[in-house]
Design an enzyme around this catalytic site. Structure first.
Site, PDB file in Angstrom:
ATOM      1  N   ASP A 233       0.806  -1.229   0.000  1.00  0.00           N
ATOM      2  CA  ASP A 233       0.000   0.000   0.000  1.00  0.00           C
ATOM      3  C   ASP A 233       0.837   1.277   0.000  1.00  0.00           C
ATOM      4  O   ASP A 233       0.426   2.303   0.545  1.00  0.00           O
ATOM      5  CB  ASP A 233      -0.970   0.017   1.208  1.00  0.00           C
ATOM      6  CG  ASP A 233      -1.832  -1.225   1.241  1.00  0.00           C
ATOM      7  OD1 ASP A 233      -2.196  -1.717   0.159  1.00  0.00           O
ATOM      8  OD2 ASP A 233      -2.147  -1.695   2.344  1.00  0.00           O
TER       9      ASP A 233
ATOM     10  N   GLN B  83       2.051  -6.226  -3.499  1.00  0.00           N
ATOM     11  CA  GLN B  83       2.596  -6.460  -2.161  1.00  0.00           C
ATOM     12  C   GLN B  83       3.926  -5.705  -1.965  1.00  0.00           C
ATOM     13  O   GLN B  83       4.097  -4.650  -2.544  1.00  0.00           O
ATOM     14  CB  GLN B  83       2.757  -7.962  -1.887  1.00  0.00           C
ATOM     15  CG  GLN B  83       1.439  -8.695  -1.663  1.00  0.00           C
ATOM     16  CD  GLN B  83       0.685  -9.000  -2.934  1.00  0.00           C
ATOM     17  OE1 GLN B  83       1.233  -9.569  -3.857  1.00  0.00           O
ATOM     18  NE2 GLN B  83      -0.565  -8.636  -2.988  1.00  0.00           N
TER      19      GLN B  83
ATOM     20  N   LYS C  49       1.878   1.833  -5.234  1.00  0.00           N
ATOM     21  CA  LYS C  49       2.420   1.208  -6.464  1.00  0.00           C
ATOM     22  C   LYS C  49       1.506   1.429  -7.651  1.00  0.00           C
ATOM     23  O   LYS C  49       1.968   1.670  -8.767  1.00  0.00           O
ATOM     24  CB  LYS C  49       2.622  -0.313  -6.252  1.00  0.00           C
ATOM     25  CG  LYS C  49       3.633  -0.652  -5.187  1.00  0.00           C
ATOM     26  CD  LYS C  49       3.675  -2.130  -4.921  1.00  0.00           C
ATOM     27  CE  LYS C  49       2.430  -2.660  -4.297  1.00  0.00           C
ATOM     28  NZ  LYS C  49       2.160  -2.165  -2.926  1.00  0.00           N
TER      29      LYS C  49
ATOM     30  N   GLY D 207      -4.643  -4.205  -3.619  1.00  0.00           N
ATOM     31  CA  GLY D 207      -5.623  -3.164  -3.925  1.00  0.00           C
ATOM     32  C   GLY D 207      -4.824  -1.965  -4.355  1.00  0.00           C
ATOM     33  O   GLY D 207      -4.075  -1.406  -3.553  1.00  0.00           O
ATOM     34  N   HIS D 208      -4.869  -1.612  -5.628  1.00  0.00           N
ATOM     35  CA  HIS D 208      -4.052  -0.512  -6.158  1.00  0.00           C
ATOM     36  C   HIS D 208      -4.954   0.651  -6.559  1.00  0.00           C
ATOM     37  O   HIS D 208      -5.850   0.481  -7.385  1.00  0.00           O
ATOM     38  CB  HIS D 208      -3.238  -0.996  -7.367  1.00  0.00           C
ATOM     39  CG  HIS D 208      -2.194  -2.014  -6.995  1.00  0.00           C
ATOM     40  ND1 HIS D 208      -1.325  -2.548  -7.901  1.00  0.00           N
ATOM     41  CD2 HIS D 208      -1.864  -2.572  -5.793  1.00  0.00           C
ATOM     42  CE1 HIS D 208      -0.518  -3.404  -7.284  1.00  0.00           C
ATOM     43  NE2 HIS D 208      -0.834  -3.435  -6.008  1.00  0.00           N
TER      44      HIS D 208
HETATM   45  P1  GDP Z   1      -0.681   0.231  -3.546  1.00  0.00           P
HETATM   46  O1  GDP Z   1      -1.300  -1.015  -3.049  1.00  0.00           O
HETATM   47  O2  GDP Z   1       0.801   0.261  -3.312  1.00  0.00           O
HETATM   48  O3  GDP Z   1      -1.030   0.546  -4.964  1.00  0.00           O
HETATM   49  O4  GDP Z   1      -1.275   1.416  -2.651  1.00  0.00           O
HETATM   50  P2  GDP Z   1      -2.825   1.630  -2.248  1.00  0.00           P
HETATM   51  O5  GDP Z   1      -3.546   2.195  -3.401  1.00  0.00           O
HETATM   52  O6  GDP Z   1      -3.374   0.408  -1.608  1.00  0.00           O
HETATM   53  O7  GDP Z   1      -2.675   2.678  -1.061  1.00  0.00           O
HETATM   54  C1  GDP Z   1      -2.131   3.936  -1.255  1.00  0.00           C
HETATM   55  C2  GDP Z   1      -3.151   4.985  -0.792  1.00  0.00           C
HETATM   56  O8  GDP Z   1      -2.516   6.242  -0.636  1.00  0.00           O
HETATM   57  C3  GDP Z   1      -4.237   5.208  -1.820  1.00  0.00           C
HETATM   58  O9  GDP Z   1      -5.424   5.556  -1.167  1.00  0.00           O
HETATM   59  C4  GDP Z   1      -3.703   6.387  -2.648  1.00  0.00           C
HETATM   60  O10 GDP Z   1      -4.718   7.122  -3.288  1.00  0.00           O
HETATM   61  C5  GDP Z   1      -3.043   7.193  -1.558  1.00  0.00           C
HETATM   62  N1  GDP Z   1      -1.878   7.973  -1.977  1.00  0.00           N
HETATM   63  C6  GDP Z   1      -0.855   7.587  -2.770  1.00  0.00           C
HETATM   64  N2  GDP Z   1       0.096   8.534  -2.843  1.00  0.00           N
HETATM   65  C7  GDP Z   1      -0.332   9.550  -2.056  1.00  0.00           C
HETATM   66  C8  GDP Z   1       0.231  10.817  -1.688  1.00  0.00           C
HETATM   67  O11 GDP Z   1       1.334  11.215  -2.088  1.00  0.00           O
HETATM   68  N3  GDP Z   1      -0.512  11.579  -0.826  1.00  0.00           N
HETATM   69  C9  GDP Z   1      -1.721  11.204  -0.359  1.00  0.00           C
HETATM   70  N4  GDP Z   1      -2.371  12.008   0.473  1.00  0.00           N
HETATM   71  N5  GDP Z   1      -2.278  10.024  -0.716  1.00  0.00           N
HETATM   72  C10 GDP Z   1      -1.593   9.210  -1.517  1.00  0.00           C
HETATM   73  P1  IMO Z   2      -0.828  -4.251  -2.264  1.00  0.00           P
HETATM   74  O1  IMO Z   2      -0.407  -4.747  -3.603  1.00  0.00           O
HETATM   75  C1  IMO Z   2      -0.968  -4.745   2.063  1.00  0.00           C
HETATM   76  C2  IMO Z   2      -0.814  -8.867   3.597  1.00  0.00           C
HETATM   77  C3  IMO Z   2      -2.062  -9.298   4.349  1.00  0.00           C
HETATM   78  C4  IMO Z   2      -1.425 -10.250   5.361  1.00  0.00           C
HETATM   79  C5  IMO Z   2      -0.358 -10.943   4.530  1.00  0.00           C
HETATM   80  C6  IMO Z   2      -0.768 -12.294   3.955  1.00  0.00           C
HETATM   81  O2  IMO Z   2      -2.146  -3.536  -2.268  1.00  0.00           O
HETATM   82  O3  IMO Z   2       0.249  -3.482  -1.593  1.00  0.00           O
HETATM   83  P2  IMO Z   2      -2.385 -12.971   1.950  1.00  0.00           P
HETATM   84  O4  IMO Z   2      -3.857 -12.733   1.759  1.00  0.00           O
HETATM   85  O5  IMO Z   2      -1.532 -12.413   0.881  1.00  0.00           O
HETATM   86  O6  IMO Z   2      -2.074 -14.407   2.232  1.00  0.00           O
HETATM   87  O7  IMO Z   2      -2.029 -12.188   3.319  1.00  0.00           O
HETATM   88  O8  IMO Z   2      -0.041 -10.070   3.474  1.00  0.00           O
HETATM   89  N1  IMO Z   2      -1.058  -8.335   2.224  1.00  0.00           N
HETATM   90  C7  IMO Z   2      -1.055  -7.035   1.912  1.00  0.00           C
HETATM   91  N2  IMO Z   2      -0.946  -5.935   2.704  1.00  0.00           N
HETATM   92  N3  IMO Z   2      -1.069  -4.608   0.729  1.00  0.00           N
HETATM   93  C8  IMO Z   2      -1.148  -5.689  -0.075  1.00  0.00           C
HETATM   94  O9  IMO Z   2      -1.117  -5.596  -1.424  1.00  0.00           O
HETATM   95  C9  IMO Z   2      -1.177  -6.974   0.508  1.00  0.00           C
HETATM   96  N4  IMO Z   2      -1.268  -8.231   0.026  1.00  0.00           N
HETATM   97  C10 IMO Z   2      -1.173  -9.048   1.082  1.00  0.00           C
HETATM   98  O10 IMO Z   2      -2.686  -8.211   4.972  1.00  0.00           O
HETATM   99  O11 IMO Z   2      -0.780  -9.530   6.371  1.00  0.00           O
HETATM  100 MG    MG Z   3      -2.819  -1.637  -1.793  1.00  0.00          MG
END
Ligand code: GDP
Ligand code: IMO
Ligand code: MG
Length: 418
Positions: A12, A222, A15, A39-40
């Site tokens: 998170d 991840q 990416k 979840g991206h």
């Molecule tokens: P990913 O799994 O690595 O793609 O990241 P996620 O989308 O799960 O989580 C990143 C969260 O931070 C999302 O809600 C983005 O919209 C938010 N986000 C990303 N970059 C920034 C930033 O520079 N500032 C703020 N305020 N939010 C951000």
């Molecule tokens: P993105 O791509 C954050 C974590 C789960 C748990 C562990 C194992 O959005 O960054 P699993 O269901 O993969 O067997 O769970 O890994 N986990 C993540 N945490 N972002 C993710 O993906 C994750 N994918 C798995 O919360 O701790």
């Molecule tokens: Mg994510």
């Protein structure tokens, strides 16, 4: 040019946002590992999109999107994600989306097994419950069903029955409902109808794109510290989201990759269980969670929050062979008056600057920075407040990796090139 996007904390980091950004000039984007545990989020064109299996570039009409061989696919989730994207106005067709025939399928029993395994564990992992671990286990056990099986004409209820055997024995023992091979076969045929036209040999497309000298982005999921080999085992996911694992999951050799961009947040967050030395289980952690809206994109779980741990990033830079960093949420962390950064650990009476085997025994040593900065309206690096620049410079200095860009808001326009 081939660029790879990898997470180097616990997921998170942003990416999806970085992958979408880098895909501006790309012909092809490949999701390489994991499944819908990811979840991206992308915020662009005034809209917010949440991807779980589709590469973030799917919202660009001119870019081809591949779901690579290293990904595990829950077909129901993918079908519904395609539907949601179409409703949001995104064009999806077999000239734009390609699913690797080698990708394994998360079958209905895998999700149930995920829940049962967690129930059986004293120390729970806190998985996303999406069937990821059991699917990768069957892949390693060589009993998995692949996307290509849906279209090959060779899939039979007997083959599915063979795969179901082990799971059904366990379900019977624990009074769970068992799975019937004919019912699961019917489900597979429904998936074939809805996804069959997208399943193909993606390797050929990737190689042709490379030969034509067009840009490719590998979108990792991840992160390094959730990596099966390099993360906090057993509190990890069941794949290798490190840069080498993602390259393999995409079907591209490591020497062909020009850039490995490590994505971090200006602080840390983690969902699920496991060590987190800089976690702030106090009002600071609560404040970061509120300011950064730190709730899971996939499960909605509140994320654990804490200070940036640079020891992690430094080690990750080596394991991933990072060529640059992207630091997100610089706007968020600047809202705190005082910001701490972990620069070493106290461990077994010594001060160390590497990650030992028993990370849960590490006590962080911090350097403190002045916060209270406001990034509103900042468009260039020069526009950033001095305190923010000092923070970014220290990250570079400590890790030895240059920062390529900085996130000062969730919207793609809030990206600052350094
Ligand atoms: P990913 O799994 O690595 O793609 O990241 P996620 O989308 O799960 O989580 C990143 C969260 O931070 C999302 O809600 C983005 O919209 C938010 N986000 C990303 N970059 C920034 C930033 O520079 N500032 C703020 N305020 N939010 C951000
Ligand atoms: P993105 O791509 C954050 C974590 C789960 C748990 C562990 C194992 O959005 O960054 P699993 O269901 O993969 O067997 O769970 O890994 N986990 C993540 N945490 N972002 C993710 O993906 C994750 N994918 C798995 O919360 O701790
Ligand atoms: Mg994510």
């Amino acid at each position: 040019m081939i660029k790879e996007i990898v997470g180097i904390q616990w997921g998170d980091e942003g990416k999806g946002r970085a992958s979408h950004y880098e895909s501006k000039t790309a012909a092809l984007v490949i999701r390489a590992t994991g499944g819908n545990n990811a979840g991206h989020t992308v915020v662009a064109n005034g809209k917010k999109y949440a991807m779980h299996l589709l590469p973030s570039a799917i919202i660009r009409d001119e870019v081809k999107s591949i779901i690579g061989p290293g990904v595990v696919i829950d077909p129901d989730v993918l079908i519904s994600e395609i539907k949601t994207m179409r409703e949001a106005g995104v064009e999806i067709n077999p000239e734009k989306l390609f699913i690797s025939g080698k990708a394994h399928i998360i079958m209905p029993q895998h999700k149930k097994l995920d829940a049962l395994y967690e129930e059986m564990k004293k120390n729970k992992i806190g998985t996303t419950g999406r069937g990821i671990g059991p699917c990768y286990s069957d892949k390693c056990d060589r009993t998995g069903i692949r996307m290509n099986d849906l279209i090959s004409g060779e899939l039979t209820p007997e083959k599915i029955g063979e795969m179901l055997k082990k799971a059904n024995i366990l379900f019977e023992k624990y009074d769970y409902e068992t799975f019937d091979e004919n019912e699961v076969y019917k489900t597979c045929m429904k998936w074939k109808e809805q996804l069959g036209e997208y399943i193909c040999d993606v390797q050929h497309i990737i190689m042709e794109t490379y030969k034509a000298n067009k840009d490719i982005v590998i979108e990792g999921a991840q992160a390094l510290y959730l990596d099966l080999d390099h993360g906090d085992y057993p509190f990890v996911t069941s794949s290798n989201p490190n840069a080498s694992g993602a390259a393999s999951g995409a079907g591209i050799g490591p020497t062909l990759i020009d850039e490995v961009i490590g994505i971090i947040k200006a602080y840390c967050s983690r969902v699920g269980e496991g060590p987190f030395p800089t976690e702030q289980k106090n009002e600071i952690g609560d404040k970061i969670r509120d300011l950064g809206h730190e709730y899971g994109t996939t499960t909605g779980r509140p994320r654990r929050c804490g200070w940036l741990d640079l020891v992690m990033i430094k080690d990750a830079a080596f394991i991933n062979g990072l060529t640059s960093l992207c630091v997100n949420h610089v706007d968020t962390i600047g809202k705190l008056e005082e910001i701490k950064v972990c620069v070493s650990y106290k461990y077994k009476g010594k001060e160390i600057d590497y990650i030992p085997m028993n990370r849960q025994e590490c006590e962080p040593v911090y350097k403190t920075f002045k916060g209270s900065w406001d990034t509103t309206g900042a468009k260039t690096y020069e526009d950033l407040p001095e305190n923010a620049k000092e923070y970014i410079s220290f990250i570079e200095e400590y890790t030895g990796v240059k920062v390529k860009y900085i996130g000062v808001g969730a919207d793609e326009s809030q990206t600052i090139i350094k």
